[in-house]
Design an enzyme around this catalytic site. Structure first.
Site, PDB file in Angstrom:
ATOM      1  N   THR A 325       0.822  -1.213   0.000  1.00  0.00           N
ATOM      2  CA  THR A 325       0.000   0.000   0.000  1.00  0.00           C
ATOM      3  C   THR A 325       0.855   1.262   0.000  1.00  0.00           C
ATOM      4  O   THR A 325       2.047   1.232   0.302  1.00  0.00           O
ATOM      5  CB  THR A 325      -0.912   0.050   1.244  1.00  0.00           C
ATOM      6  OG1 THR A 325      -0.092   0.155   2.410  1.00  0.00           O
ATOM      7  CG2 THR A 325      -1.779  -1.179   1.344  1.00  0.00           C
ATOM      8  N   CYS A 326       0.197   2.394  -0.312  1.00  0.00           N
ATOM      9  CA  CYS A 326       0.891   3.684  -0.375  1.00  0.00           C
ATOM     10  C   CYS A 326       0.916   4.337   1.002  1.00  0.00           C
ATOM     11  O   CYS A 326       0.497   5.488   1.156  1.00  0.00           O
ATOM     12  CB  CYS A 326       0.203   4.592  -1.375  1.00  0.00           C
ATOM     13  SG  CYS A 326       0.150   3.869  -3.000  1.00  0.00           S
ATOM     14  N   ASP A 327       1.335   3.595   2.007  1.00  0.00           N
ATOM     15  CA  ASP A 327       1.449   4.132   3.353  1.00  0.00           C
ATOM     16  C   ASP A 327       2.798   3.672   3.883  1.00  0.00           C
ATOM     17  O   ASP A 327       3.088   2.475   3.881  1.00  0.00           O
ATOM     18  CB  ASP A 327       0.310   3.599   4.234  1.00  0.00           C
ATOM     19  CG  ASP A 327       0.278   4.265   5.591  1.00  0.00           C
ATOM     20  OD1 ASP A 327       1.368   4.462   6.179  1.00  0.00           O
ATOM     21  OD2 ASP A 327      -0.818   4.574   6.080  1.00  0.00           O
TER      22      ASP A 327
END
Ligand SMILES: *Cc1c(COP(=O)(O)O)cnc(C)c1O
Length: 378
Positions: A325-327
């Site tokens: 994910t983009c975290d």
């Protein structure tokens, strides 16, 4: 790997990431715990994995259930359990949920504060209540300390007061912390519980039940005590502290019931470096903290990872392992010194072993568009 799960993965080729659970292992775990503590009722901690297939199996095996919410209670009832096999073990309940549980026939409730006891007394009159005491969580890899339980002195006051509130002060509970490999911790807690029993007996209140919670470990990287060793330690400790005045006992295994029964199949999405002379590769999997591996928080639970390149003597290298994910919080292992085979390539499968507990329901509801973890029960 377990041949049943291996055959399923080979023949069905499910899309990844997915969890595959072998129900026979859950049944074996239940039998092992029951054999280790034959006089103790087992209340499966539903939050560890509430899949209907698991609940049905455990209903048939004779288990009872520790539930934390009305949806968990309804899942257990739907699986065929009667309400006398349910404990509402959460110490933080809305009064409307206590009333809803009472209406469904649940008559056993946890509390650890006066306000919670009052809610139960109002919404579930006549029920049995048990008070949870604090533990240090020492030795546990996933401690459940501090947030739950009260000091033993307060527990005594509240249990005595319960008599005049229209509920039955039934016993005391504790949780030594999840993934607890130190058997001493049960003895420490039981010593405190025995003191409460003794003190209250002197004041005319005979408590009847000790709830020893969970803590029973799953084997990840390091060895763990067997069910028999947990049982022996607990039986010895009960005898030491209660002698021939043995109370009813309950355990609430979650992780120890389902953890070792599941494997998550994942796939390598990317292997990269941050500079030409970066000494560690980043390996990005198609599952991360938000896809079900929440217990990698602070690198607490260290899952064994298995690839098809793990032959004895195969070359390996230190890696940082992250999710898709983009975290930037979605990093699984950085400090934990994980190594993966140098031969590992993008598209290869990585098995995450012992992933049957605390995974599926921790998966986010579509963060970044990634679907919750797919599950198979075989
Ligand atoms: C989570 C929980 C359990 C299960 O703990 P494990 O360590 O997974 O066995 C048992 N009892 C209560 C009250 C819990 O909240």
């Amino acid at each position: 790997m377990n041949t049943k799960i291996a055959a399923f993965l080979r023949d069905s080729r499910p899309a990844t990431p997915c969890l595959v659970m072998d129900l026979d292992i859950v049944a074996d775990n239940f039998c092992a715990l029951r054999a280790a503590l034959p006089d103790t009722r087992i209340f499966y901690a539903v939050k560890a994995n509430p899949a209907p297939a698991i609940l049905k199996l455990l209903v048939a095996a004779g288990s009872s259930f520790d539930c934390a919410s009305i949806p968990e209670i309804d899942m257990v009832l739907a699986a065929g359990a009667t309400p006398d096999r349910i404990s509402f073990g959460n110490t933080i309940k809305k009064e409307s949920d206590v009333a809803a549980a009472f209406e469904r026939g649940v008559r056993l409730y946890a509390f650890d504060s006066e306000a919670e006891l009052d809610k139960v007394a109002r919404a579930a009159p006549g029920s049995r209540v048990f008070c949870r005491i604090l533990t240090s969580g020492e030795g546990a890899e996933w401690p459940l300390s501090r947030k739950f339980g009260c000091e033993p002195e307060m527990a005594k006051e509240l249990l005595l007061a319960a008599r005049f509130k229209g509920v039955e002060p039934y016993g005391v509970s504790f949780h030594v912390g999840s993934q607890q490999r130190d058997l001493e911790q049960y003895d420490r807690a039981l010593a405190e519980v025995a003191d409460i029993f003794h003190d209250l007996a002197g004041k005319g209140l005979e408590l009847k039940m000790v709830n020893l919670g969970g803590g029973f470990a799953t084997k990840y990287m390091v060895d763990i005590p067997t069910a028999e060793q947990y049982g022996q330690a607990i039986r010895d400790s009960l005898l030491k502290h209660f002698g021939n005045r043995m109370p009813e006992t309950i355990i609430e295994p979650g992780r120890g019931m389902v953890g070792n029964a599941g494997v998550i199949q994942s796939e390598v999405v990317l292997i990269s470096k941050k500079s030409a002379n970066d000494n560690r590769s980043w390996v990005y999997l198609d599952i991360g903290k938000f896809g079900g591996l929440a217990e990698t928080m602070d690198e607490a639970i260290k899952y064994p990872l298995v690839t098809e390149h793990d032959a004895e003597g195969a070359e390996s290298e230190p890696v940082i392992i992250a999710g898709p994910t983009c975290d930037s919080a979605d990093i699984l292992y950085d400090k934990a010194d994980y190594r993966l085979p140098t031969a590992l390539r993008i598209g290869d499968k990585v098995e995450i072993r012992a992933a049957g507990a605390y995974t599926t329901t921790y998966a986010s509801n579509g963060f970044n568009g990634f679907a919750p973890l797919t599950e198979y029960y075989i």
